[in-house]
Scaffold this motif. Structure first.
Motif, PDB file in Angstrom:
ATOM      1  N   CYS A 137       0.858  -1.197   0.000  1.00  0.00           N
ATOM      2  CA  CYS A 137       0.000   0.000   0.000  1.00  0.00           C
ATOM      3  C   CYS A 137       0.890   1.242   0.000  1.00  0.00           C
ATOM      4  O   CYS A 137       1.750   1.397   0.860  1.00  0.00           O
ATOM      5  N   GLY A 138       0.677   2.126  -0.964  1.00  0.00           N
ATOM      6  CA  GLY A 138       1.530   3.305  -1.123  1.00  0.00           C
ATOM      7  C   GLY A 138       1.531   4.219   0.089  1.00  0.00           C
ATOM      8  O   GLY A 138       2.534   4.868   0.387  1.00  0.00           O
ATOM      9  N   TYR A 139       0.415   4.263   0.800  1.00  0.00           N
ATOM     10  CA  TYR A 139       0.319   5.148   1.972  1.00  0.00           C
ATOM     11  C   TYR A 139       1.111   4.589   3.147  1.00  0.00           C
ATOM     12  O   TYR A 139       1.594   5.324   3.996  1.00  0.00           O
ATOM     13  N   MET A 143       1.855  10.537   4.975  1.00  0.00           N
ATOM     14  CA  MET A 143       0.428  10.223   4.917  1.00  0.00           C
ATOM     15  C   MET A 143      -0.005   9.418   6.145  1.00  0.00           C
ATOM     16  O   MET A 143       0.795   8.699   6.732  1.00  0.00           O
ATOM     17  N   PRO A 144      -1.280   9.517   6.519  1.00  0.00           N
ATOM     18  CA  PRO A 144      -1.754   8.693   7.631  1.00  0.00           C
ATOM     19  C   PRO A 144      -1.807   7.223   7.218  1.00  0.00           C
ATOM     20  O   PRO A 144      -2.062   6.917   6.044  1.00  0.00           O
ATOM     21  N   CYS A 145      -1.543   6.346   8.145  1.00  0.00           N
ATOM     22  CA  CYS A 145      -1.660   4.904   7.878  1.00  0.00           C
ATOM     23  C   CYS A 145      -1.737   4.172   9.217  1.00  0.00           C
ATOM     24  O   CYS A 145      -0.790   4.217  10.002  1.00  0.00           O
ATOM     25  N   ASN A 146      -2.866   3.528   9.453  1.00  0.00           N
ATOM     26  CA  ASN A 146      -3.056   2.805  10.714  1.00  0.00           C
ATOM     27  C   ASN A 146      -2.111   1.629  10.868  1.00  0.00           C
ATOM     28  O   ASN A 146      -1.813   1.195  11.973  1.00  0.00           O
ATOM     29  N   ASN A 195      -3.785   4.254  14.734  1.00  0.00           N
ATOM     30  CA  ASN A 195      -4.736   5.355  14.992  1.00  0.00           C
ATOM     31  C   ASN A 195      -4.414   6.668  14.291  1.00  0.00           C
ATOM     32  O   ASN A 195      -4.907   7.715  14.695  1.00  0.00           O
ATOM     33  N   SER A 196      -3.598   6.619  13.233  1.00  0.00           N
ATOM     34  CA  SER A 196      -3.336   7.862  12.492  1.00  0.00           C
ATOM     35  C   SER A 196      -4.328   8.027  11.346  1.00  0.00           C
ATOM     36  O   SER A 196      -4.381   9.068  10.705  1.00  0.00           O
ATOM     37  N   GLY A 197      -5.107   6.981  11.080  1.00  0.00           N
ATOM     38  CA  GLY A 197      -6.061   7.048   9.969  1.00  0.00           C
ATOM     39  C   GLY A 197      -5.609   6.175   8.812  1.00  0.00           C
ATOM     40  O   GLY A 197      -4.521   5.600   8.850  1.00  0.00           O
ATOM     41  N   CYS A 198      -6.468   6.071   7.787  1.00  0.00           N
ATOM     42  CA  CYS A 198      -6.117   5.247   6.622  1.00  0.00           C
ATOM     43  C   CYS A 198      -6.167   6.119   5.377  1.00  0.00           C
ATOM     44  O   CYS A 198      -7.225   6.631   5.013  1.00  0.00           O
ATOM     45  N   GLY A 199      -5.008   6.323   4.776  1.00  0.00           N
ATOM     46  CA  GLY A 199      -4.947   7.173   3.587  1.00  0.00           C
ATOM     47  C   GLY A 199      -5.642   6.553   2.381  1.00  0.00           C
ATOM     48  O   GLY A 199      -6.123   7.259   1.489  1.00  0.00           O
ATOM     49  N   ALA A 200      -5.711   5.255   2.367  1.00  0.00           N
ATOM     50  CA  ALA A 200      -6.169   4.569   1.157  1.00  0.00           C
ATOM     51  C   ALA A 200      -7.682   4.529   1.004  1.00  0.00           C
ATOM     52  O   ALA A 200      -8.192   4.501  -0.106  1.00  0.00           O
ATOM     53  N   LYS A 201      -8.382   4.512   2.139  1.00  0.00           N
ATOM     54  CA  LYS A 201      -9.830   4.289   2.068  1.00  0.00           C
ATOM     55  C   LYS A 201     -10.523   5.301   1.157  1.00  0.00           C
ATOM     56  O   LYS A 201     -11.361   4.945   0.344  1.00  0.00           O
ATOM     57  N   GLU A 202     -10.138   6.562   1.302  1.00  0.00           N
ATOM     58  CA  GLU A 202     -10.726   7.609   0.461  1.00  0.00           C
ATOM     59  C   GLU A 202      -9.713   8.040  -0.604  1.00  0.00           C
ATOM     60  O   GLU A 202      -9.929   9.041  -1.281  1.00  0.00           O
ATOM     61  N   GLY A 203      -8.622   7.325  -0.692  1.00  0.00           N
ATOM     62  CA  GLY A 203      -7.541   7.748  -1.586  1.00  0.00           C
ATOM     63  C   GLY A 203      -7.437   6.870  -2.829  1.00  0.00           C
ATOM     64  O   GLY A 203      -8.430   6.344  -3.320  1.00  0.00           O
TER      65      GLY A 203
END
Ligand SMILES: Cc1cc2nc3c(=O)[nH]c(=O)nc-3n(C[C@H](O)[C@H](O)[C@H](O)COP(=O)(O)OP(=O)(O)OC[C@H]3O[C@@H](n4cnc5c(N)ncnc54)[C@H](O)[C@@H]3O)c2cc1C
Ligand code: SF4
Ligand code: FES
Ligand code: FES
Lengths: 213, 338
Positions: B129-131, B137-140, B145-153
């Motif tokens: 995964c690039g994120y 970029m955020p990446c859980n 708990n930093s978020g997921c860059g890919a879900k909306e990316g």
């Protein structure tokens, strides 16, 4: 990234200490001004000890192109960097430095590998062949001759990796057909797109009964 | 002078200790430190360290341990965790008894990387995964708990099965898809006993803790895998990998299939997919459906539809909802020779 080779292992502890102290005394400002990201990161994390450890060296005995070397390297040094920076064998190229292009291909104990993803310390006791080690005296390796004959390159940046890979491709027995050559040379990317000529060169050497390694 | 010379250069990797134990016990002891990690081929770990995704303080080089053997043990093939991907792929025992594994390995990475990559390292390789690789970029998975860059990316390569709110990454291995299909068992040493884990339970789904890819505990060492010999599957098995270029690329989707035929009827079948989930994805519903059925295009299509029942896409990877069933059907057609 790597130090010059120190062949005298005896000198290590004192040199080591001097550098460690020097680094500890260097002001944070100097470090910031010169700003390699890693020092910044180390400083941020207050990893002084770790930063000082940059110069922690390991002894490395390797044979490169038939010549034995005793070097002193940092654990994080890659084989590619040691070949290029310490041994000044700049034939092996740094394309991506991430395992994606094949420009850094060398042979370790007869097997083709990516020197950019190989830690130098892990090669202790091994025999390395680089593009500089293929020719015998003034005589180019048949694969080098074939690349010249078939125009197997344009800019030439990928060529050392292509040739090291090509020699292995034949010795592994994966050069039976053009399609097989294409598949087994897929780890070497050529931005100039010299692929058809590279395949011709390898195919010719393979038909002539292989190559000398 | 030296310092200045060094500072000017790109110095991407924070330095670390390096040890090379020669016994399993010493390796396990050396890896007890919280920030110690094993290194085998280095093809994934060195890459991750260069990019600052992983920063171990100590590397425990396990390549000096005697764990690279490949042998027949009763009805199983044992493969040591240090066996190189290239050596396993071309080994006589593997080509004869486990051609599916051989094909999957040949489809992965490049000849140079396969000459370095080990079986244990391949299982433990992290997502592409690039994120996850991009520290800005955020990446859980990288930073919980930093978020997921890919879900909306940009999620073209991402999962269609078993993802969670926290992570939609896929496990990138080809080898593991074949091992999951072939019901392999993972052998794990922890200093006390030898743990045996069914391959399909080795990797986990992301759930609420995507930072963990699998069920290996910190400091445990994979010593090898055991794969049951099945003569029928050895006769009829196929690995299909669909990717953006003909070679040297990760799977968009892949299918590992093994069939045992009785005339025109499917007596037994194993199906697994790669590139679609956080772990090799066994298609158990499709397997159940096809058992005792005739090998016909209609049945294959029905099985592929069943397999996709729970699939979801996240935007850019919508094409996988079509590519995945098509690849299942194509693989089964080719394998059944229809
Ligand atoms: C450009 C590129 C393309 C690639 N393409 C593909 C592809 O198409 N298909 C594919 O499947 N793979 C692909 N790969 C990934 C490759 O297969 C893996 O990097 C490789 O298998 C990792 O093995 P290694 O021995 O080098 O592991 P290492 O990098 O040494 O280790 C990886 C991880 O495994 C752990 N580890 C290693 N051995 C053990 C053990 N015995 N017990 C416990 N932990 C262990 C290490 O601590 C580390 O965390 C590609 C890689 C690159 C760089
Ligand atoms: S999909 Fe997983 S690995 Fe990728 S950004 Fe989201 S959390 Fe990270
Ligand atoms: S420089 Fe090593 S693969 Fe690109
Ligand atoms: S000759 Fe230019 S990259 Fe290959």
């Amino acid at each position: 990234m790597c130090q010059q080779p120190t062949n005298d292992a005896e000198k290590q502890p004192s040199l080591h200490h001097a550098r460690r102290n020097f680094l500890k005394q260097t002001s944070a400002l100097t470090a910031l001004a010169l700003a390699p990201s890693v020092v910044m990161k180390a400083a941020e994390k207050k990893l002084d000890e770790k930063a000082a450890g940059f110069f922690e060296q390991k002894t490395l005995n390797i044979e490169v192109n038939g010549k034995a070397h005793q070097l002193s390297v940092e654990p994080r040094a890659t084989l590619l960097d040691v070949l290029r920076e310490n041994l000044h064998l700049t034939g092996s190229k740094k394309g991506c430095d991430l395992g994606q292009c094949g420009a850094c291909t060398v042979h370790v104990d007869g097997k083709r590998v990516l020197s950019c993803l190989s830690l130098a310390v892990m090669q202790n006791g091994k025999k390395i062949t680089t593009i500089e080690g293929l020719q015998q005296g003034d005589q180019l390796h048949p694969m080098q001759e074939a690349f010249i004959k078939h125009d197997g390159f344009q800019c030439g940046y990928c060529t050392p990796g292509q040739i090291m890979s090509a020699v292995a491709c034949i010795s592994e027995g994966h050069a039976g057909t053009d399609n097989e050559i294409r598949e087994y040379m897929s780890g070497n990317i050529c931005r100039c797109g010299a692929y058809p000529n590279i395949v011709d060169a390898i195919s010719e050497v393979a038909k002539k009964g292989g190559s000398r390694d | 002078m030296l310092l200045v010379k060094w500072l000017k250069k790109e110095a991407p990797v924070i330095n670390f200790d390096y040890v090379k134990p020669t016994t399993e016990q010493n390796a396990l002891t050396a890896c007890k430190d919280p920030l110690a990690q094993f290194i085998a081929g280095g093809t994934n770990l060195v890459d991750l360290m260069k990019r600052g995704v992983t920063n171990p303080e100590k590397l425990v080089d396990i390549t000096g341990l005697p764990m690279s053997n490949i042998e027949q043990k009763g009805d199983n093939i044992f493969i040591g965790s240090l066996a190189l991907n290239s050596v396993v792929a071309e080994h006589e025992l593997i080509k004869k008894h486990l051609p599916l594994l051989s094909q999957a390995l040949q489809a992965g990475a490049s000849p140079q990387i396969r000459n370095m990559a080990t079986v244990g390292g391949n299982m433990m390789q992290r997502t592409r995964c690039g994120y996850f690789y991009d520290l800005s970029m955020p990446c859980n998975k990288r930073t919980p708990n930093s978020g997921c860059g890919a879900k909306e990316g940009y999620n073209r390569m991402h999962a269609i099965f078993g993802a969670s709110d926290k992570c939609i990454a896929v496990h990138p291995s080809d080898m593991c898809v074949a091992l999951a299909a072939l019901d392999a068992t993972v052998l794990i040493a922890n200093g006390k006993l030898l743990r045996r884990v069914p391959f399909k339970d080795f990797h986990k789904l992301p759930g609420s803790n995507p930072e963990k890819d699998n069920n290996l505990l910190k400091g445990e060492l994979i010593t090898g895998v055991e794969v049951p010999i099945n003569a029928a599957f050895a006769q009829h098995s196929l690995y299909t990998k669909i990717r953006d270029r003909a070679s040297y690329a990760f799977a968009l989707v892949s299918v590992a299939a093994a069939l045992e035929m009785n005339g025109k009827t499917i007596k037994d079948i194993r199906l697994a997919m790669g590139g679609v989930a956080h772990k090799p994805w066994r298609l158990t519903t499709a397997e159940q459906f096809l058992k005792s059925k005739e090998a016909t295009p209609a049945n294959f299509k029905q099985a592929a539809m069943l397999a996709l029942k729970d699939a979801t896409s996240y935007g850019h990877n919508q094409f996988k909802l079509t590519l995945a069933p098509n690849t299942i059907v194509h693989t089964l057609h080719t394998l059944a020779g229809i």
